[in-house]
Design a protein around this motif. Sequence first.
Motif, PDB file in Angstrom:
ATOM      1  N   ASN A 196       0.868  -1.493   0.009  1.00 36.22           N
ATOM      2  CA  ASN A 196       0.393   0.193  -0.273  1.00 36.22           C
ATOM      3  C   ASN A 196       1.452   1.842  -0.458  1.00 36.22           C
ATOM      4  O   ASN A 196       1.663   1.582   1.026  1.00 36.22           O
ATOM      5  N   ASN A 197       0.558   1.715  -0.755  1.00 38.24           N
ATOM      6  CA  ASN A 197       1.735   3.463  -1.622  1.00 38.24           C
ATOM      7  C   ASN A 197       0.652   4.894  -1.488  1.00 38.24           C
ATOM      8  O   ASN A 197      -0.851   4.586  -2.188  1.00 38.24           O
ATOM      9  N   TYR A 198       1.203   5.695  -0.975  1.00 39.23           N
ATOM     10  CA  TYR A 198       0.239   6.583  -1.792  1.00 39.23           C
ATOM     11  C   TYR A 198       1.595   7.264  -2.724  1.00 39.23           C
ATOM     12  O   TYR A 198       2.279   7.601  -1.844  1.00 39.23           O
ATOM     13  N   CYS A 199       0.946   7.330  -3.504  1.00 37.56           N
ATOM     14  CA  CYS A 199       2.159   7.962  -5.621  1.00 37.56           C
ATOM     15  C   CYS A 199       1.174   9.132  -5.814  1.00 37.56           C
ATOM     16  O   CYS A 199       0.275   9.674  -6.095  1.00 37.56           O
ATOM     17  N   THR A 200       2.222  10.496  -6.219  1.00 38.69           N
ATOM     18  CA  THR A 200       1.617  11.410  -7.174  1.00 38.69           C
ATOM     19  C   THR A 200       2.770  10.516  -8.569  1.00 38.69           C
ATOM     20  O   THR A 200       4.039  10.546  -7.836  1.00 38.69           O
ATOM     21  N   SER A 201       2.162  11.160  -9.557  1.00 33.95           N
ATOM     22  CA  SER A 201       2.173  10.084 -11.243  1.00 33.95           C
ATOM     23  C   SER A 201       2.290  10.802 -12.044  1.00 33.95           C
ATOM     24  O   SER A 201       1.214  11.442 -11.756  1.00 33.95           O
ATOM     25  N   THR A 202       3.305  11.186 -12.791  1.00 34.32           N
ATOM     26  CA  THR A 202       3.207  12.102 -13.634  1.00 34.32           C
ATOM     27  C   THR A 202       3.229  11.000 -15.502  1.00 34.32           C
ATOM     28  O   THR A 202       4.117  10.498 -16.131  1.00 34.32           O
ATOM     29  N   LEU A 203       2.015  11.030 -16.064  1.00 30.96           N
ATOM     30  CA  LEU A 203       2.625  10.683 -17.579  1.00 30.96           C
ATOM     31  C   LEU A 203       2.752  11.338 -18.393  1.00 30.96           C
ATOM     32  O   LEU A 203       2.306  12.438 -18.754  1.00 30.96           O
ATOM     33  N   SER A 204       4.390  11.081 -18.709  1.00 25.00           N
ATOM     34  CA  SER A 204       4.806  12.281 -19.758  1.00 25.00           C
ATOM     35  C   SER A 204       4.916  11.897 -21.029  1.00 25.00           C
ATOM     36  O   SER A 204       5.555  10.942 -21.180  1.00 25.00           O
ATOM     37  N   PHE A 205       4.228  12.585 -22.364  1.00 27.13           N
ATOM     38  CA  PHE A 205       4.002  11.953 -23.487  1.00 27.13           C
ATOM     39  C   PHE A 205       4.951  13.390 -24.529  1.00 27.13           C
ATOM     40  O   PHE A 205       4.644  13.901 -25.243  1.00 27.13           O
ATOM     41  N   GLY A 206       6.226  13.169 -24.394  1.00 29.70           N
ATOM     42  CA  GLY A 206       7.404  14.381 -24.399  1.00 29.70           C
ATOM     43  C   GLY A 206       7.076  15.324 -24.285  1.00 29.70           C
ATOM     44  O   GLY A 206       5.990  15.773 -24.335  1.00 29.70           O
ATOM     45  N   SER A 207       7.482  16.088 -25.929  1.00 24.52           N
ATOM     46  CA  SER A 207       7.064  18.278 -26.257  1.00 24.52           C
ATOM     47  C   SER A 207       5.154  17.533 -26.828  1.00 24.52           C
ATOM     48  O   SER A 207       4.981  19.093 -26.539  1.00 24.52           O
ATOM     49  N   PHE A 208       4.313  16.950 -26.683  1.00 23.29           N
ATOM     50  CA  PHE A 208       3.052  16.946 -26.527  1.00 23.29           C
ATOM     51  C   PHE A 208       2.194  17.551 -24.784  1.00 23.29           C
ATOM     52  O   PHE A 208       1.376  18.117 -24.717  1.00 23.29           O
ATOM     53  N   GLY A 209       2.622  16.943 -24.393  1.00 19.89           N
ATOM     54  CA  GLY A 209       2.311  17.202 -22.345  1.00 19.89           C
ATOM     55  C   GLY A 209       2.418  16.021 -21.567  1.00 19.89           C
ATOM     56  O   GLY A 209       3.084  14.920 -21.740  1.00 19.89           O
ATOM     57  N   ASP A 210       1.875  16.666 -20.018  1.00 17.25           N
ATOM     58  CA  ASP A 210       1.985  15.259 -19.265  1.00 17.25           C
ATOM     59  C   ASP A 210       0.802  15.598 -18.465  1.00 17.25           C
ATOM     60  O   ASP A 210      -0.511  16.839 -18.778  1.00 17.25           O
ATOM     61  N   ILE A 211       0.494  14.565 -18.200  1.00 12.31           N
ATOM     62  CA  ILE A 211      -0.558  14.305 -16.613  1.00 12.31           C
ATOM     63  C   ILE A 211      -0.081  13.934 -15.696  1.00 12.31           C
ATOM     64  O   ILE A 211       0.199  13.106 -15.751  1.00 12.31           O
ATOM     65  N   THR A 212      -0.809  14.219 -14.948  1.00 16.01           N
ATOM     66  CA  THR A 212      -0.366  14.358 -13.496  1.00 16.01           C
ATOM     67  C   THR A 212      -1.972  14.231 -12.875  1.00 16.01           C
ATOM     68  O   THR A 212      -2.757  14.274 -12.302  1.00 16.01           O
ATOM     69  N   PHE A 213      -1.869  12.761 -11.923  1.00 21.78           N
ATOM     70  CA  PHE A 213      -2.222  12.396 -11.278  1.00 21.78           C
ATOM     71  C   PHE A 213      -1.876  11.852  -9.191  1.00 21.78           C
ATOM     72  O   PHE A 213      -0.632  11.311  -9.741  1.00 21.78           O
ATOM     73  N   VAL A 214      -2.908  11.378  -8.248  1.00 20.46           N
ATOM     74  CA  VAL A 214      -2.471  10.915  -7.464  1.00 20.46           C
ATOM     75  C   VAL A 214      -3.702  10.814  -6.307  1.00 20.46           C
ATOM     76  O   VAL A 214      -4.847  10.151  -6.481  1.00 20.46           O
ATOM     77  N   GLY A 215      -2.988   9.636  -5.801  1.00 19.49           N
ATOM     78  CA  GLY A 215      -4.143   8.781  -4.814  1.00 19.49           C
ATOM     79  C   GLY A 215      -3.225   7.579  -4.155  1.00 19.49           C
ATOM     80  O   GLY A 215      -2.071   6.885  -4.617  1.00 19.49           O
ATOM     81  N   PRO A 216      -4.283   6.413  -3.356  1.00 22.44           N
ATOM     82  CA  PRO A 216      -3.671   5.675  -2.942  1.00 22.44           C
ATOM     83  C   PRO A 216      -3.544   4.596  -4.203  1.00 22.44           C
ATOM     84  O   PRO A 216      -3.835   4.188  -5.704  1.00 22.44           O
ATOM     85  N   PHE A 217      -1.970   3.987  -3.843  1.00 26.34           N
ATOM     86  CA  PHE A 217      -1.418   2.739  -5.230  1.00 26.34           C
ATOM     87  C   PHE A 217      -1.357   1.149  -4.435  1.00 26.34           C
ATOM     88  O   PHE A 217       0.062   0.916  -3.694  1.00 26.34           O
ATOM     89  N   ASN A 218      -2.993   0.458  -4.514  1.00 22.98           N
ATOM     90  CA  ASN A 218      -2.615  -0.719  -4.468  1.00 22.98           C
ATOM     91  C   ASN A 218      -1.435  -1.888  -4.604  1.00 22.98           C
ATOM     92  O   ASN A 218      -2.405  -2.340  -5.113  1.00 22.98           O
ATOM     93  N   ASP A 219      -0.693  -1.644  -4.619  1.00 20.04           N
ATOM     94  CA  ASP A 219      -0.183  -2.885  -5.705  1.00 20.04           C
ATOM     95  C   ASP A 219       0.388  -4.286  -5.595  1.00 20.04           C
ATOM     96  O   ASP A 219       0.830  -4.869  -5.040  1.00 20.04           O
ATOM     97  N   VAL A 220      -1.182  -4.396  -5.517  1.00 16.27           N
ATOM     98  CA  VAL A 220      -1.297  -6.332  -6.223  1.00 16.27           C
ATOM     99  C   VAL A 220      -1.453  -6.634  -7.071  1.00 16.27           C
ATOM    100  O   VAL A 220      -2.854  -6.222  -7.632  1.00 16.27           O
ATOM    101  N   SER A 221      -1.027  -7.506  -7.932  1.00 17.49           N
ATOM    102  CA  SER A 221      -1.909  -8.598  -8.473  1.00 17.49           C
ATOM    103  C   SER A 221      -2.869  -8.107  -9.020  1.00 17.49           C
ATOM    104  O   SER A 221      -3.734  -9.328  -7.664  1.00 17.49           O
ATOM    105  N   GLY A 222      -2.979  -7.871 -10.274  1.00 20.36           N
ATOM    106  CA  GLY A 222      -5.196  -8.292  -9.868  1.00 20.36           C
ATOM    107  C   GLY A 222      -5.866  -6.991  -9.349  1.00 20.36           C
ATOM    108  O   GLY A 222      -7.236  -7.078 -10.174  1.00 20.36           O
ATOM    109  N   ASN A 223      -4.896  -6.216  -8.236  1.00 22.91           N
ATOM    110  CA  ASN A 223      -6.042  -4.983  -8.023  1.00 22.91           C
ATOM    111  C   ASN A 223      -6.860  -4.029  -9.214  1.00 22.91           C
ATOM    112  O   ASN A 223      -5.610  -3.739 -10.493  1.00 22.91           O
ATOM    113  N   GLY A 224      -7.206  -3.086  -8.654  1.00 24.28           N
ATOM    114  CA  GLY A 224      -8.139  -2.410 -10.093  1.00 24.28           C
ATOM    115  C   GLY A 224      -8.234  -1.335  -8.568  1.00 24.28           C
ATOM    116  O   GLY A 224      -8.838  -1.427  -7.738  1.00 24.28           O
ATOM    117  N   PHE A 225      -7.698  -0.160  -9.174  1.00 25.53           N
ATOM    118  CA  PHE A 225      -8.148   1.496  -8.208  1.00 25.53           C
ATOM    119  C   PHE A 225      -8.127   2.815  -9.173  1.00 25.53           C
ATOM    120  O   PHE A 225      -7.530   2.837 -10.679  1.00 25.53           O
TER     121      PHE A 225
END
Length: 231
Positions: free
Chosen positions: A160-189
């Motif tokens: 169980n983690n709490y993360c701030t993550s950014t998807l970087s698409f190069g020169s086209f731009g970024d998307i940033t999202f935040v929230g809990p990260f339950n890193d167990v295979s098969g989980n969805g959140f």
Amino acid sequence: ATQQLKSSITLGLRFITYLVGRTITFRFTAAAQPRTTEMPCLNGSRLDAQLAAAALTLLVLLCACARGADAGRKHSSSPPPPPGPPKEICGRTIVVTELFNQDNLVTPAGIDISSMTDLSSFVGYQLGYVDDMFLGSSASNLSTPVGTVTSICYFLSTVNNYCTSTLSFGSFGDITFVGPFNDVSGNGFQNAIAGGTGIFTGAQGSVTINVLNGGQAWLTTVGLLKAPKCT
């Protein structure tokens, strides 16, 4: 180059007009004079030669200026526009796959990361990730990264983690999202989108993360309230 061409044409035409005028005057005068009259300064053969030389000079000038104008157009032509963003990131729904890259893992000093099977030493610390990101969910698309996923995660427990993550698409731009990260295979959140840059400026919505393989692979589906500004 265009102005130079116009000036050269005007000058050449004036010179030829002058010579033609002198030739006509000479021939008219010569016709009215006895054959014994000497007019060394108005020799017809010399004028004809001068007229031909002037025409040749004008032709050379026209060719040179035309080449200069063409070179100027080539030099001043603007470079082709850069390629636009792929259509896969221009809709309200964007699907990417993230693959863990241990070489880019950033951990607190003194913590051994030679083995990622026991994560208990990370609890209470923040870790940094820079993973490769690929378009879509199909394994056939996992050959060329479309960008990176950069995350800063605080480990509450080994899964169980709490993360701030950014998807970087190069020169086209970024998307940033935040929230809990339950890193167990098969989980969805879901995480909330905090904003974006480039074509994603002002992004709002949510991100759904499906854990394909805990600690190794994740499927991320971005749901935007408005489509990116691709055009």
